[in-house]
Scaffold this motif. Structure first.
Motif, PDB file in Angstrom:
ATOM      1  N   CYS A  31       0.310  -0.294   1.487  1.00 18.10           N
ATOM      2  CA  CYS A  31       0.802  -0.658   0.386  1.00 18.10           C
ATOM      3  C   CYS A  31       0.283  -1.917  -0.644  1.00 18.10           C
ATOM      4  O   CYS A  31      -0.599  -2.820  -0.415  1.00 18.10           O
ATOM      5  CB  CYS A  31       1.916  -0.967   0.507  1.00 18.10           C
ATOM      6  SG  CYS A  31       3.541  -1.858  -0.951  1.00 18.10           S
ATOM      7  N   MET A  32       0.056  -2.097  -1.902  1.00 16.96           N
ATOM      8  CA  MET A  32      -0.176  -2.647  -3.000  1.00 16.96           C
ATOM      9  C   MET A  32       0.061  -4.024  -2.685  1.00 16.96           C
ATOM     10  O   MET A  32      -0.736  -4.875  -3.017  1.00 16.96           O
ATOM     11  CB  MET A  32      -0.707  -2.224  -4.363  1.00 16.96           C
ATOM     12  CG  MET A  32      -1.405  -0.743  -3.889  1.00 16.96           C
ATOM     13  SD  MET A  32      -3.103  -1.280  -3.406  1.00 16.96           S
ATOM     14  CE  MET A  32      -3.893  -1.601  -5.060  1.00 16.96           C
ATOM     15  N   HIS A  40       7.801   6.981   0.667  1.00 20.20           N
ATOM     16  CA  HIS A  40       7.112   5.396   0.755  1.00 20.20           C
ATOM     17  C   HIS A  40       7.650   4.696  -1.121  1.00 20.20           C
ATOM     18  O   HIS A  40       8.436   3.536  -0.832  1.00 20.20           O
ATOM     19  CB  HIS A  40       5.830   5.825   0.404  1.00 20.20           C
ATOM     20  CG  HIS A  40       5.001   4.190   0.292  1.00 20.20           C
ATOM     21  ND1 HIS A  40       3.884   3.051   0.818  1.00 20.20           N
ATOM     22  CD2 HIS A  40       5.031   3.099  -0.702  1.00 20.20           C
ATOM     23  CE1 HIS A  40       4.119   2.049   0.584  1.00 20.20           C
ATOM     24  NE2 HIS A  40       4.223   1.635  -0.643  1.00 20.20           N
ATOM     25  N   HIS A  71      10.568   1.598  -2.050  1.00 18.16           N
ATOM     26  CA  HIS A  71      10.440   0.562  -2.997  1.00 18.16           C
ATOM     27  C   HIS A  71      11.818   0.379  -3.290  1.00 18.16           C
ATOM     28  O   HIS A  71      12.317  -0.646  -4.181  1.00 18.16           O
ATOM     29  CB  HIS A  71       8.919   0.755  -3.696  1.00 18.16           C
ATOM     30  CG  HIS A  71       7.940  -0.033  -3.165  1.00 18.16           C
ATOM     31  ND1 HIS A  71       8.040  -0.528  -2.991  1.00 18.16           N
ATOM     32  CD2 HIS A  71       7.108   0.566  -2.969  1.00 18.16           C
ATOM     33  CE1 HIS A  71       6.739  -1.695  -1.868  1.00 18.16           C
ATOM     34  NE2 HIS A  71       6.335  -0.055  -2.578  1.00 18.16           N
TER      35      HIS A  71
HETATM   36 ZN   LIG Z   1       3.776   0.233  -1.554  1.00 15.40          ZN
END
Ligand SMILES: [Zn+2]
Length: 149
Positions: A66-67, A108, A112
């Motif tokens: 994940c960034m 994902h 968020h």
């Molecule tokens: Zn992410």
């Protein structure tokens, strides 16, 4: 002196031009719906106010990153297929049937929007720094950028 380096002098508020990182309260905040009058604005992209339902309850584990947890990964179990419902940029209701990698990405990103990160459901025994070999080969002199290009 070390503490001063990590204490910001100016407060930068969202929306950011960089990837927020784990620990930032914004990542634990549930997203609010996009108001209807902003749906066709230039700031809005792709699928608005999405909802997701599982269409295949078979799960598979796969490495995921994940960034917002930059430099780390872990294996995460995700459903094989999901259905996404939302509004497109023209204000039209759309339904997307996703499977495989696309379904994983959708789950994902939906997490968020609920203020959840993959680390909440990861297999903790597989959590790793993705650049550990570079850290060792460069005697720890490795930097991870948090800005967007
Ligand atoms: Zn992410």
């Amino acid at each position: 002196m070390y503490q001063e380096f990590w204490t910001p002098k100016a407060i930068n508020k969202p929306p950011y031009d960089h990837f927020t990182q784990i620990g930032d309260p914004v990542l634990r905040t549930k997203a609010s719906k996009v108001p209807e009058d902003l749906i066709t604005s230039k700031e809005v992209k792709v699928l608005l106010n999405p909802s997701m339902s599982v269409t295949n309850y078979q799960k598979h584990k796969h490495p995921e990153g994940c960034m917002s947890v930059r430099g780390y990964s872990a294996e995460v179990e995700r459903y094989d297929s999901v259905s996404l419902k939302g509004t497109n940029l023209d204000g039209i209701e759309v339904n997307l049937e996703l499977s495989g990698w696309n379904a994983r990405i959708a789950q994902h990103e939906m997490d968020h929007l609920d203020g959840k990160l993959y680390i909440d459901i990861m297999d903790r025994s597989t959590f790793m720094c993705t650049c550990w070999e570079a850290v060792n080969s460069k005697s720890g002199r490795v930097e991870i950028p948090f800005y967007k290009k």
